[in-house]
Motif scaffolding. Structure first.
Motif, PDB file in Angstrom:
ATOM      1  N   SER A  88     -57.465 -43.474 -14.877  1.00  0.00           N
ATOM      2  CA  SER A  88     -58.201 -42.446 -15.621  1.00  0.00           C
ATOM      3  C   SER A  88     -58.172 -42.731 -17.120  1.00  0.00           C
ATOM      4  N   LEU A  89     -59.115 -42.092 -17.809  1.00  0.00           N
ATOM      5  CA  LEU A  89     -59.234 -42.253 -19.250  1.00  0.00           C
ATOM      6  C   LEU A  89     -59.741 -40.938 -19.812  1.00  0.00           C
ATOM      7  N   THR A  90     -58.992 -40.350 -20.746  1.00  0.00           N
ATOM      8  CA  THR A  90     -59.405 -39.098 -21.366  1.00  0.00           C
ATOM      9  C   THR A  90     -59.916 -39.392 -22.764  1.00  0.00           C
ATOM     10  N   LEU A  91     -61.138 -38.928 -23.025  1.00  0.00           N
ATOM     11  CA  LEU A  91     -61.812 -39.165 -24.292  1.00  0.00           C
ATOM     12  C   LEU A  91     -62.102 -37.847 -24.993  1.00  0.00           C
ATOM     13  N   GLN A  92     -62.042 -37.849 -26.302  1.00  0.00           N
ATOM     14  CA  GLN A  92     -62.435 -36.714 -27.125  1.00  0.00           C
ATOM     15  C   GLN A  92     -63.680 -37.133 -27.886  1.00  0.00           C
ATOM     16  N   ILE A  93     -64.720 -36.322 -27.805  1.00  0.00           N
ATOM     17  CA  ILE A  93     -65.945 -36.595 -28.549  1.00  0.00           C
ATOM     18  C   ILE A  93     -66.283 -35.376 -29.386  1.00  0.00           C
ATOM     19  N   ASN A  94     -66.466 -35.602 -30.680  1.00  0.00           N
ATOM     20  CA  ASN A  94     -66.907 -34.556 -31.599  1.00  0.00           C
ATOM     21  C   ASN A  94     -68.240 -34.987 -32.185  1.00  0.00           C
ATOM     22  N   ALA A  95     -69.116 -34.021 -32.404  1.00  0.00           N
ATOM     23  CA  ALA A  95     -70.404 -34.305 -33.044  1.00  0.00           C
ATOM     24  C   ALA A  95     -70.520 -33.449 -34.298  1.00  0.00           C
ATOM     25  N   TYR A  96     -70.993 -34.067 -35.362  1.00  0.00           N
ATOM     26  CA  TYR A  96     -71.152 -33.411 -36.655  1.00  0.00           C
ATOM     27  C   TYR A  96     -72.563 -33.637 -37.183  1.00  0.00           C
ATOM     28  N   CYS A  97     -73.027 -32.683 -37.969  1.00  0.00           N
ATOM     29  CA  CYS A  97     -74.206 -32.877 -38.799  1.00  0.00           C
ATOM     30  C   CYS A  97     -73.701 -32.656 -40.216  1.00  0.00           C
ATOM     31  N   ALA A  98     -73.718 -33.731 -40.997  1.00  0.00           N
ATOM     32  CA  ALA A  98     -73.043 -33.727 -42.296  1.00  0.00           C
ATOM     33  C   ALA A  98     -71.578 -33.388 -42.034  1.00  0.00           C
ATOM     34  N   ASP A  99     -71.050 -32.301 -42.613  1.00  0.00           N
ATOM     35  CA  ASP A  99     -69.645 -31.965 -42.382  1.00  0.00           C
ATOM     36  C   ASP A  99     -69.480 -30.769 -41.446  1.00  0.00           C
ATOM     37  N   GLN A 100     -70.567 -30.338 -40.804  1.00  0.00           N
ATOM     38  CA  GLN A 100     -70.488 -29.192 -39.892  1.00  0.00           C
ATOM     39  C   GLN A 100     -70.331 -29.676 -38.452  1.00  0.00           C
ATOM     40  N   LYS A 101     -69.246 -29.250 -37.808  1.00  0.00           N
ATOM     41  CA  LYS A 101     -69.028 -29.613 -36.417  1.00  0.00           C
ATOM     42  C   LYS A 101     -70.034 -28.873 -35.541  1.00  0.00           C
ATOM     43  N   ARG A 102     -70.686 -29.617 -34.658  1.00  0.00           N
ATOM     44  CA  ARG A 102     -71.671 -29.039 -33.757  1.00  0.00           C
ATOM     45  C   ARG A 102     -71.145 -28.902 -32.329  1.00  0.00           C
ATOM     46  N   LEU A 103     -70.313 -29.842 -31.912  1.00  0.00           N
ATOM     47  CA  LEU A 103     -69.706 -29.719 -30.588  1.00  0.00           C
ATOM     48  C   LEU A 103     -68.431 -30.519 -30.534  1.00  0.00           C
ATOM     49  N   THR A 104     -67.597 -30.138 -29.585  1.00  0.00           N
ATOM     50  CA  THR A 104     -66.398 -30.891 -29.262  1.00  0.00           C
ATOM     51  C   THR A 104     -66.307 -30.944 -27.751  1.00  0.00           C
ATOM     52  N   SER A 105     -65.965 -32.114 -27.238  1.00  0.00           N
ATOM     53  CA  SER A 105     -65.933 -32.304 -25.793  1.00  0.00           C
ATOM     54  C   SER A 105     -64.759 -33.199 -25.426  1.00  0.00           C
ATOM     55  N   CYS A 106     -64.031 -32.789 -24.408  1.00  0.00           N
ATOM     56  CA  CYS A 106     -62.939 -33.594 -23.867  1.00  0.00           C
ATOM     57  C   CYS A 106     -63.340 -33.954 -22.440  1.00  0.00           C
ATOM     58  N   LEU A 107     -63.398 -35.245 -22.155  1.00  0.00           N
ATOM     59  CA  LEU A 107     -63.817 -35.658 -20.823  1.00  0.00           C
ATOM     60  C   LEU A 107     -62.869 -36.690 -20.250  1.00  0.00           C
ATOM     61  N   THR A 108     -62.779 -36.681 -18.933  1.00  0.00           N
ATOM     62  CA  THR A 108     -61.953 -37.636 -18.215  1.00  0.00           C
ATOM     63  C   THR A 108     -62.851 -38.471 -17.318  1.00  0.00           C
ATOM     64  N   LEU A 109     -62.702 -39.771 -17.445  1.00  0.00           N
ATOM     65  CA  LEU A 109     -63.406 -40.730 -16.601  1.00  0.00           C
ATOM     66  C   LEU A 109     -62.409 -41.356 -15.643  1.00  0.00           C
ATOM     67  N   VAL A 110     -62.903 -41.828 -14.503  1.00  0.00           N
ATOM     68  CA  VAL A 110     -62.059 -42.544 -13.558  1.00  0.00           C
ATOM     69  C   VAL A 110     -62.743 -43.852 -13.205  1.00  0.00           C
ATOM     70  N   PHE A 111     -61.988 -44.942 -13.269  1.00  0.00           N
ATOM     71  CA  PHE A 111     -62.496 -46.260 -12.890  1.00  0.00           C
ATOM     72  C   PHE A 111     -62.456 -46.346 -11.373  1.00  0.00           C
ATOM     73  N   MET A 112     -63.605 -46.683 -10.760  1.00  0.00           N
ATOM     74  CA  MET A 112     -63.649 -46.688  -9.303  1.00  0.00           C
ATOM     75  C   MET A 112     -64.476 -47.835  -8.750  1.00  0.00           C
ATOM     76  N   ASP A 113     -64.182 -48.154  -7.515  1.00  0.00           N
ATOM     77  CA  ASP A 113     -64.963 -49.106  -6.733  1.00  0.00           C
ATOM     78  C   ASP A 113     -66.119 -48.316  -6.132  1.00  0.00           C
ATOM     79  N   LEU A 114     -67.357 -48.673  -6.472  1.00  0.00           N
ATOM     80  CA  LEU A 114     -68.518 -47.909  -6.013  1.00  0.00           C
ATOM     81  C   LEU A 114     -68.764 -48.043  -4.517  1.00  0.00           C
ATOM     82  N   HIS A 115     -68.299 -49.130  -3.921  1.00  0.00           N
ATOM     83  CA  HIS A 115     -68.518 -49.332  -2.493  1.00  0.00           C
ATOM     84  C   HIS A 115     -67.584 -48.464  -1.651  1.00  0.00           C
TER      85      HIS A 115
END
Length: 135
Positions: A88-115
């Motif tokens: 697993s991998l936990t990522l934090q993503i923030n989005a700004y317009c100039a210095d104003q925060k527009r969103l914050t998101s914490c997401l977890t990805l998992v590395f997997m075998d698609l088959h």
């Protein structure tokens, strides 16, 4: 160290009120993750998903929308690695317009075998690019 990339708010992202329709933020978040994998992890999604038969599905996402974004604005997305697990991998993503925060998101990805649909450990090649940046 944060991976930073700009995204312009386009007509396709907006609802009739002229602000970003919230599901479109998830598309932007995914494009930021895809760019990070290609530019930093050096694993583009074509190689991962098509050629290697692996994937990195999002298994958890927690997002707060802090302020509306409007057509034509340039948003700066910042991605940081918060935690690395076996598969697993936990990522934090923030989005700004100039210095104003527009969103914050914490997401977890998992590395997997698609088959098989089963998780698998990160490769050493990928893991070396996962620099944890705890806020």
């Amino acid at each position: 160290m944060a991976f930073t990339t700009p995204r312009k708010v386009r007509f396709q992202h907006c609802d009739p009120a002229g602000i970003v329709f919230y599901p479109r933020y998830f598309e932007m978040i995914n494009s930021v993750v895809e760019d990070w994998f290609e530019e930093i992890v050096q694993q583009d999604f074509n190689h991962l998903h098509v050629e290697s038969g692996t994937g990195v599905p999002t298994v958890s996402i927690d997002t707060q929308f802090c302020a509306p974004s409007r057509l034509g604005e340039i948003l700066t997305f910042e991605l940081t690695v918060q935690a690395v697990g076996h598969s697993s991998l936990t990522l934090q993503i923030n989005a700004y317009c100039a210095d104003q925060k527009r969103l914050t998101s914490c997401l977890t990805l998992v590395f997997m075998d698609l088959h098989s649909g089963k998780s698998m450990p990160w490769t050493d090649t990928m893991r070396q690019h996962f620099i944890v940046d705890n806020l």
